[in-house]
Design a protein around this motif. Structure first.
Motif, PDB file in Angstrom:
ATOM      1  N   ILE A 381       0.875  -1.172   0.000  1.00 18.47           N
ATOM      2  CA  ILE A 381       0.000   0.000   0.000  1.00 18.47           C
ATOM      3  C   ILE A 381       0.909   1.218   0.000  1.00 18.47           C
ATOM      4  O   ILE A 381       1.692   1.423   0.932  1.00 18.47           O
ATOM      5  N   LEU A 382       0.834   2.010  -1.056  1.00 21.52           N
ATOM      6  CA  LEU A 382       1.716   3.166  -1.224  1.00 21.52           C
ATOM      7  C   LEU A 382       0.946   4.453  -0.953  1.00 21.52           C
ATOM      8  O   LEU A 382      -0.102   4.700  -1.561  1.00 21.52           O
ATOM      9  N   ILE A 383       1.471   5.264  -0.032  1.00 17.35           N
ATOM     10  CA  ILE A 383       0.924   6.599   0.224  1.00 17.35           C
ATOM     11  C   ILE A 383       1.837   7.597  -0.474  1.00 17.35           C
ATOM     12  O   ILE A 383       3.038   7.664  -0.189  1.00 17.35           O
ATOM     13  N   ALA A 384       1.278   8.366  -1.409  1.00 17.63           N
ATOM     14  CA  ALA A 384       2.093   9.271  -2.225  1.00 17.63           C
ATOM     15  C   ALA A 384       1.353  10.582  -2.453  1.00 17.63           C
ATOM     16  O   ALA A 384       0.173  10.721  -2.135  1.00 17.63           O
ATOM     17  N   GLY A 385       2.077  11.546  -3.027  1.00 14.55           N
ATOM     18  CA  GLY A 385       1.469  12.828  -3.374  1.00 14.55           C
ATOM     19  C   GLY A 385       2.085  13.996  -2.633  1.00 14.55           C
ATOM     20  O   GLY A 385       2.790  13.832  -1.642  1.00 14.55           O
ATOM     21  N   GLY A 386       1.816  15.183  -3.147  1.00  9.63           N
ATOM     22  CA  GLY A 386       2.372  16.421  -2.607  1.00  9.63           C
ATOM     23  C   GLY A 386       2.573  17.395  -3.749  1.00  9.63           C
ATOM     24  O   GLY A 386       1.757  17.468  -4.667  1.00  9.63           O
ATOM     25  N   GLU A 387       3.680  18.124  -3.729  1.00 11.35           N
ATOM     26  CA  GLU A 387       4.042  19.050  -4.807  1.00 11.35           C
ATOM     27  C   GLU A 387       4.992  18.326  -5.751  1.00 11.35           C
ATOM     28  O   GLU A 387       6.131  18.034  -5.405  1.00 11.35           O
ATOM     29  N   SER A 388       4.525  18.021  -6.976  1.00  4.61           N
ATOM     30  CA  SER A 388       5.292  17.144  -7.874  1.00  4.61           C
ATOM     31  C   SER A 388       6.396  17.856  -8.649  1.00  4.61           C
ATOM     32  O   SER A 388       7.199  17.200  -9.321  1.00  4.61           O
ATOM     33  N   LYS A 389       6.442  19.174  -8.617  1.00  7.08           N
ATOM     34  CA  LYS A 389       7.546  19.962  -9.194  1.00  7.08           C
ATOM     35  C   LYS A 389       7.717  19.760 -10.698  1.00  7.08           C
ATOM     36  O   LYS A 389       8.817  19.870 -11.231  1.00  7.08           O
ATOM     37  N   GLY A 390       6.647  19.416 -11.389  1.00  6.31           N
ATOM     38  CA  GLY A 390       6.709  19.315 -12.841  1.00  6.31           C
ATOM     39  C   GLY A 390       7.366  18.067 -13.384  1.00  6.31           C
ATOM     40  O   GLY A 390       7.577  17.944 -14.590  1.00  6.31           O
ATOM     41  N   GLN A 391       7.692  17.099 -12.530  1.00  2.00           N
ATOM     42  CA  GLN A 391       8.365  15.887 -12.996  1.00  2.00           C
ATOM     43  C   GLN A 391       7.366  14.898 -13.591  1.00  2.00           C
ATOM     44  O   GLN A 391       6.183  14.898 -13.261  1.00  2.00           O
ATOM     45  N   SER A 392       7.849  14.043 -14.466  1.00  2.00           N
ATOM     46  CA  SER A 392       7.012  12.993 -15.039  1.00  2.00           C
ATOM     47  C   SER A 392       6.798  11.891 -14.009  1.00  2.00           C
ATOM     48  O   SER A 392       7.739  11.448 -13.350  1.00  2.00           O
ATOM     49  N   LEU A 393       5.556  11.420 -13.903  1.00  2.00           N
ATOM     50  CA  LEU A 393       5.229  10.333 -12.981  1.00  2.00           C
ATOM     51  C   LEU A 393       5.336   8.962 -13.645  1.00  2.00           C
ATOM     52  O   LEU A 393       5.250   7.932 -12.968  1.00  2.00           O
ATOM     53  N   LEU A 394       5.544   8.931 -14.945  1.00  2.00           N
ATOM     54  CA  LEU A 394       5.500   7.675 -15.698  1.00  2.00           C
ATOM     55  C   LEU A 394       6.509   6.615 -15.238  1.00  2.00           C
ATOM     56  O   LEU A 394       6.205   5.419 -15.302  1.00  2.00           O
ATOM     57  N   PRO A 395       7.722   6.990 -14.767  1.00  2.00           N
ATOM     58  CA  PRO A 395       8.648   5.936 -14.309  1.00  2.00           C
ATOM     59  C   PRO A 395       8.105   5.089 -13.164  1.00  2.00           C
ATOM     60  O   PRO A 395       8.605   3.991 -12.913  1.00  2.00           O
ATOM     61  N   ALA A 446      -4.918  -3.139   4.680  1.00  2.44           N
ATOM     62  CA  ALA A 446      -3.700  -3.962   4.750  1.00  2.44           C
ATOM     63  C   ALA A 446      -3.998  -5.455   4.829  1.00  2.44           C
ATOM     64  O   ALA A 446      -4.975  -5.882   5.449  1.00  2.44           O
ATOM     65  N   ARG A 447      -3.120  -6.233   4.197  1.00  9.48           N
ATOM     66  CA  ARG A 447      -3.206  -7.686   4.236  1.00  9.48           C
ATOM     67  C   ARG A 447      -1.996  -8.249   4.967  1.00  9.48           C
ATOM     68  O   ARG A 447      -0.928  -7.638   4.996  1.00  9.48           O
ATOM     69  N   LYS A 448      -2.153  -9.422   5.516  1.00 13.87           N
ATOM     70  CA  LYS A 448      -1.087 -10.072   6.273  1.00 13.87           C
ATOM     71  C   LYS A 448       0.190 -10.185   5.439  1.00 13.87           C
ATOM     72  O   LYS A 448       0.138 -10.506   4.256  1.00 13.87           O
ATOM     73  N   HIS A 449       1.326  -9.898   6.083  1.00 16.49           N
ATOM     74  CA  HIS A 449       2.660  -9.937   5.474  1.00 16.49           C
ATOM     75  C   HIS A 449       2.858  -8.851   4.411  1.00 16.49           C
ATOM     76  O   HIS A 449       3.800  -8.921   3.613  1.00 16.49           O
ATOM     77  N   GLY A 450       1.987  -7.853   4.423  1.00 15.80           N
ATOM     78  CA  GLY A 450       2.114  -6.762   3.461  1.00 15.80           C
ATOM     79  C   GLY A 450       2.972  -5.620   3.983  1.00 15.80           C
ATOM     80  O   GLY A 450       3.549  -5.676   5.075  1.00 15.80           O
ATOM     81  N   VAL A 451       3.042  -4.558   3.178  1.00 14.04           N
ATOM     82  CA  VAL A 451       3.841  -3.374   3.505  1.00 14.04           C
ATOM     83  C   VAL A 451       2.994  -2.126   3.286  1.00 14.04           C
ATOM     84  O   VAL A 451       2.315  -2.006   2.255  1.00 14.04           O
ATOM     85  N   ILE A 452       3.016  -1.226   4.258  1.00 16.36           N
ATOM     86  CA  ILE A 452       2.444   0.111   4.077  1.00 16.36           C
ATOM     87  C   ILE A 452       3.615   1.079   4.005  1.00 16.36           C
ATOM     88  O   ILE A 452       4.399   1.201   4.949  1.00 16.36           O
ATOM     89  N   LEU A 453       3.741   1.746   2.876  1.00 19.70           N
ATOM     90  CA  LEU A 453       4.918   2.567   2.584  1.00 19.70           C
ATOM     91  C   LEU A 453       4.508   4.003   2.288  1.00 19.70           C
ATOM     92  O   LEU A 453       3.759   4.262   1.346  1.00 19.70           O
ATOM     93  N   LEU A 454       4.999   4.932   3.099  1.00 23.24           N
ATOM     94  CA  LEU A 454       4.914   6.351   2.743  1.00 23.24           C
ATOM     95  C   LEU A 454       6.150   6.683   1.917  1.00 23.24           C
ATOM     96  O   LEU A 454       7.273   6.672   2.420  1.00 23.24           O
ATOM     97  N   SER A 455       5.954   6.932   0.633  1.00 19.82           N
ATOM     98  CA  SER A 455       7.043   7.374  -0.244  1.00 19.82           C
ATOM     99  C   SER A 455       6.420   8.309  -1.267  1.00 19.82           C
ATOM    100  O   SER A 455       5.992   7.892  -2.345  1.00 19.82           O
ATOM    101  N   PRO A 456       6.331   9.599  -0.954  1.00 20.17           N
ATOM    102  CA  PRO A 456       5.437  10.519  -1.678  1.00 20.17           C
ATOM    103  C   PRO A 456       5.800  10.829  -3.128  1.00 20.17           C
ATOM    104  O   PRO A 456       4.941  11.244  -3.899  1.00 20.17           O
ATOM    105  N   ALA A 457       7.082  10.689  -3.508  1.00 19.06           N
ATOM    106  CA  ALA A 457       7.542  11.065  -4.856  1.00 19.06           C
ATOM    107  C   ALA A 457       7.366  12.561  -5.115  1.00 19.06           C
ATOM    108  O   ALA A 457       7.433  13.005  -6.255  1.00 19.06           O
ATOM    109  N   CYS A 458       7.133  13.314  -4.062  1.00 16.92           N
ATOM    110  CA  CYS A 458       6.851  14.752  -4.165  1.00 16.92           C
ATOM    111  C   CYS A 458       7.460  15.486  -2.976  1.00 16.92           C
ATOM    112  O   CYS A 458       7.698  14.897  -1.922  1.00 16.92           O
ATOM    113  N   SER A 459       7.647  16.785  -3.151  1.00 15.85           N
ATOM    114  CA  SER A 459       8.065  17.598  -2.010  1.00 15.85           C
ATOM    115  C   SER A 459       6.881  17.774  -1.066  1.00 15.85           C
ATOM    116  O   SER A 459       5.734  17.500  -1.412  1.00 15.85           O
TER     117      SER A 459
END
Length: 481
Positions: A381-395, A446-459
């Motif tokens: 489960i990925l928590i993301a978002g914020g100020e993306s600074k004009g970068q491409s999200l496609l990667p 969340a599911r058992k043995h899963g991961v909750i990750l805050l990685s915003p990809a943004c400022s």
């Protein structure tokens, strides 16, 4: 990019400037004000020092700089009258040139790193044995700096880290008599004033870790972004550069190379003469970090994980060896390094689900690296978002498709993420108004043995003061679950 005057001959002592305008009163701005006032008392009482902060009213500025001899305090929109003809602008690292463009033409623009290195230049008799390492790159700067600090401290060396980490190097001046090594984390913002002019003194080692699209709301293109980073290499006696930059121009400055899977390289010109020969190279693969001098350490003996972190450590080892460091105790010291807060930082295990704080993932490349670290997990489960600074999200796309079951979005550019990934049928995408809501729903999904990750990809600037505040908030919420 704004063209800046190049007559940075002498700051404070015998200086042509009689006015200094400090733009931005974060930590570096306050440190610059204190330093300039101190220098004014010593060398030229006629100098005028003023401050400008768009978001701090005058009373708050006065309170922040209480007791300092500041002529004028400014706030609101920036105006020409704040900056007379003979003014030097001292720019804080979080503020872009675009914000001062209207007043910067023909002016000297410097920052706290320039002021510090100018002090070093004028007091070289006092710091003859001091070594300075500069670290730049899109990602991994802080990890590399703190690894080097850990390495030198473990050997009993008096070492300090400053720069973009939140401590101005100006704060170290009183301790220079006994500091042996200073490690400077330097962002592209902090290098912009030195384009085509270089730093006031040559650093002993300059490290360029990596390059990926970031701050393209400030830089015209990747080439300009690279040239900004390369200014550190031009201003260093020895250089440690990633072999994996993907830019031909990077070899122009490469002295020591590090990276994944390559051989020692020579570059030959038309006359048959060697232009570039890496004097030494450092590599990492799935089993070892090693060099061409016989050093080797097993990766499974290390506490830090993730390919990006191992590359950062490899770069740090290269810089350490360049400065004459011995490999005798290196393996044991490496084994004790645990990484840094807010970079894939384990927070808690709850109901067989691991929570990780990667708030320092302020761009897409950082989040790609974080997701790569969990490529063998099935339920992320990925928590993301914020100020993306004009970068491409496609990667991010392939990494999300692989094993991200839920993409929980917060912040200003949450809708951009949703539009970019809404056709990935294996990922449920939900937008939330706050971090609290996102974390609470992540707990439910969340599911058992899963991961909750805050990685915003943004400022973080749309919701928080900085990534540290964002990461701490995430950890507080997780601990309350």
């Amino acid at each position: 990019m704004t063209q800046i005057a190049s007559s940075q001959k002498s700051l404070i002592q015998n200086s042509r400037e009689k006015n200094y305008l400090i733009v931005g009163l974060g930590k570096s701005g306050v440190s610059s004000a204190k330093y300039l006032v101190q220098q004014k008392k010593k060398f030229d009482p006629q100098i005028n020092i003023s401050t400008y902060d768009k978001y701090l009213d005058i009373n708050k500025q006065k309170e922040l700089l209480k007791g300092l001899s500041i002529k004028n305090f400014y706030t609101g929109d920036i105006k020409h009258e704040m900056c007379p003809k003979d003014t030097c602008i001292v720019l804080s690292p979080g503020i872009s040139f675009s914000e001062i463009k209207a007043i910067a033409q023909g002016k000297d623009v410097v920052n706290d790193i320039f002021l510090f290195l100018k002090f070093i230049e004028k007091n070289n008799h006092r710091v003859k044995n001091l070594k300075i390492i500069g670290v730049t790159g899109t990602n991994g700067k802080t990890t590399t700096c703190f690894f080097l600090e850990h390495l030198y401290k473990s050997l009993g060396v008096n070492v300090r880290v400053a720069g973009n980490i939140g401590l101005s190097p100006l704060e170290l001046i009183d301790d220079l008599d006994y500091i042996e090594i200073i490690i400077l984390e330097i962002s592209s913002f902090q290098l912009l004033p030195f384009i085509s002019k270089g730093l006031p003194v040559k650093l002993d080692v300059g490290i360029l870790l990596n390059l990926s699209p970031d701050h393209l709301d400030i830089h015209k293109n990747m080439e300009e972004y690279y040239q900004t980073k390369a200014e550190l290499l031009r201003s260093s006696k020895r250089t440690v550069v990633s072999h994996n930059l993907g830019l031909n121009t990077s070899t122009e400055f490469t002295d020591i190379s590090f990276g994944e899977g390559f051989e020692e390289v020579s570059k030959i010109n038309n006359n048959g003469k060697s232009l570039i020969k890496y004097r030494q190279y450092f590599q990492y693969n799935k089993k070892y970090i090693f060099d061409d001098q016989g050093f080797r350490v097993e990766i499974n003996k290390l506490k830090i994980t993730g390919g990006h972190n191992l590359l950062n450590i490899t770069a740090g080892i290269a810089a350490f060896r360049v400065l004459g460091g011995s490999s005798n105790r290196l393996k044991n010291i490496l084994a004790e390094f645990k990484g840094i807060p807010h970079r894939i930082e384990w927070v808690r295990l709850l109901n067989d689900v691991d929570y990780f704080n990667d708030s320092k993932g302020t761009n897409v490349a950082s989040t790609v690296a974080a997701l790569e670290n969990f490529r063998d997990k099935k339920n992320i489960i990925l928590i993301a978002g914020g100020e993306s600074k004009g970068q491409s999200l496609l990667p991010l796309r392939d990494h999300i498709k692989r094993n991200v079951t839920h993409l929980l979005l917060i912040g200003k550019d949450a809708k951009l993420f949703e539009e970019c990934f809404k056709d990935i049928i294996t990922t449920q995408i939900v937008r939330y108004e706050s971090m609290d809501d996102a974390v609470c729903h992540a707990y439910r999904f969340a599911r058992k043995h899963g991961v909750i990750l805050l990685s915003p990809a943004c400022s973080s600037i749309d919701m928080y003061k900085n990534y540290t505040e964002r990461g701490n908030h995430f950890k507080e919420i997780v601990q309350r679950l």
